[in-house]
Design an enzyme around this catalytic site. Structure first.
Site, PDB file in Angstrom:
ATOM      1  N   CYS A  63       0.810  -1.221   0.000  1.00 33.70           N
ATOM      2  CA  CYS A  63       0.000   0.000   0.000  1.00 33.70           C
ATOM      3  C   CYS A  63       0.839   1.265   0.000  1.00 33.70           C
ATOM      4  O   CYS A  63       0.365   2.334  -0.408  1.00 33.70           O
ATOM      5  CB  CYS A  63      -0.978   0.004   1.180  1.00 33.70           C
ATOM      6  SG  CYS A  63      -0.227  -0.396   2.767  1.00 33.70           S
ATOM      7  N   TYR A  64       2.096   1.151   0.464  1.00 37.20           N
ATOM      8  CA  TYR A  64       3.028   2.282   0.459  1.00 37.20           C
ATOM      9  C   TYR A  64       4.339   1.823  -0.171  1.00 37.20           C
ATOM     10  O   TYR A  64       5.299   1.478   0.521  1.00 37.20           O
ATOM     11  CB  TYR A  64       3.273   2.778   1.882  1.00 37.20           C
ATOM     12  CG  TYR A  64       2.073   3.391   2.557  1.00 37.20           C
ATOM     13  CD1 TYR A  64       1.489   4.552   2.056  1.00 37.20           C
ATOM     14  CD2 TYR A  64       1.520   2.820   3.709  1.00 37.20           C
ATOM     15  CE1 TYR A  64       0.390   5.123   2.666  1.00 37.20           C
ATOM     16  CE2 TYR A  64       0.425   3.381   4.327  1.00 37.20           C
ATOM     17  CZ  TYR A  64      -0.138   4.540   3.807  1.00 37.20           C
ATOM     18  OH  TYR A  64      -1.235   5.105   4.416  1.00 37.20           O
TER      19      TYR A  64
END
Length: 389
Positions: free
Chosen positions: A143-144
């Site tokens: 997600c990051y």
């Protein structure tokens, strides 16, 4: 004091603030009022007493949100102007401690170290509106995915910056001397050998917690002057120790209560948050802090009329005893004696050096007085008061 004859509430005082009828004096002014009129009449006439202190307060810092990047970054390590900040908060949040030195600072390798730039200086530069360099590294997640983040920011461009100081406004503190044969460098400043100087750090009769020794009016939600803006007491500070020996007037004779405080840095000023370099010890932040004390009854009037001659602390050897964990007293002195410029230690006249600024403390108390009198600052009602035992 027996049965109290004057009874007010914070709400009643706030009503008077809104009506423009409030009577506000500083803690120094209250001394003469109570001496002249007595505590009961003073409590009738005065609604609020303002206090102030300005001194290095090492247990200070800021929670900073520096905003998401695209692609996103889950920051693991963060630096602001090359000063490390703690990244283990959330993806783009960090906590910057006032005592954190610059990454490449030589520390005490060249003794005594100068500690020219650290967390306290970063905080001052931020509130001064300077451009700051933020760098973050990450290990990457689904997600990051980004592993590095770098940008130039100012305080106004940050999504959020909250001053969060876990231990401020110490209620009394030691007077430090050095009985060894060499100069020592401490958080109380440089101490010359053979008791060549005596350093102390308190505004004495203007200091907030000296004016409410049992914390009757101070707790979660108390609104304060903080760093030039409005802040709040959010908890009792770390190392809060109310159960110490006290004088007959209730004031502690050794370090006692502390405040945990918070506030919006975007309201604050570099005049009241100042980075400090303490030779041979490290970095810190000088914080301007003031607490308004509501005069609920004649007991509070009496508490807020305490003078430097009635406030005492202990002289402690920071050259030998303190580093070994000993806190034995070399003698008890009043703040009137300390502010006179000379005290006597073991029969020797020793010059005193304040680490706190009485000039700044008076400015804070006067500023709070003006805010309240003008109706722009109302008192906060504590949800509960600080532990008194």
């Amino acid at each position: 004091m027996g049965r109290l004859k004057v009874k007010k509430t914070v709400q009643q005082i706030n009503d008077k603030i809104r009506a423009g009828k409030v009577v506000v004096v500083t803690a120094e002014e209250m001394i003469d009022i109570v001496a002249d009129k007595g505590p009961q009449e003073a409590a009738h006439q005065v609604d609020v007493v303002t206090t102030g202190t300005f001194a290095p307060m090492c247990s200070s810092g800021a929670f900073i949100n520096f905003g998401h990047s695209a692609p996103g970054t889950k920051a693991a390590k963060v630096w602001i102007n090359n000063v490390p900040a703690y990244g283990g908060v959330a993806a783009v949040d960090c906590y910057l401690g006032a005592t954190e030195p610059c990454e490449d600072d030589p520390l005490n390798k060249v003794y005594p170290g100068e500690f020219l730039y650290g967390g306290g200086h970063v905080i001052q530069d931020l509130v001064a509106g300077k451009k700051m360099h933020i760098k973050a590294t990450a290990y990457g997640t689904d997600c990051y995915p980004s592993r590095e983040y770098e940008k130039i920011v100012t305080l106004n461009s940050l999504p959020q910056a909250t001053l969060c100081n876990p231990r401020n406004a110490y209620q009394n503190y030691n007077c430090a001397v050095n009985l060894t044969n060499k100069t020592v460098y401490t958080y109380m400043g440089a101490l010359k050998p053979r008791a060549g100087n005596a350093n102390y750090c308190s505004a004495g009769q203007l200091s907030p917690l000296f004016n409410d020794p049992f914390y009757r009016t101070i707790g979660l939600g108390t609104r304060i002057f903080l760093g030039g803006g409005v802040g709040y007491v959010t908890w009792h500070g770390t190392q809060h120790r109310p159960g110490v020996k006290r004088a007959a007037n209730g004031t502690p004779l050794t370090p006692a209560g502390t405040l945990w405080v918070m506030g919006d840095m975007q309201q604050m000023s570099p005049d009241w948050l100042v980075g400090v370099s303490i030779q041979g010890y490290g970095c810190s932040l000088a914080v301007g802090l003031g607490v308004p004390i509501p005069i609920l009854d004649e007991e509070m009037a009496r508490f807020t009329a305490v003078s430097d001659a009635e406030l005492f602390t202990q002289v402690v050897d920071y050259g030998n005893d303190y580093p070994k964990g000993k806190s034995s007293s070399l003698g008890q002195v009043s703040y009137a004696e300390l502010k006179s410029g000379v005290i006597t230690v073991k029969g020797k006249k020793v010059p005193t050096v304040p680490l706190s600024s009485m000039v700044k403390a008076r400015q804070i108390a006067e500023t709070l007085k003006q805010w309240i009198t003008s109706g722009t600052f109302e008192l906060g009602t504590p949800q509960f008061t600080l532990p008194a035992a």
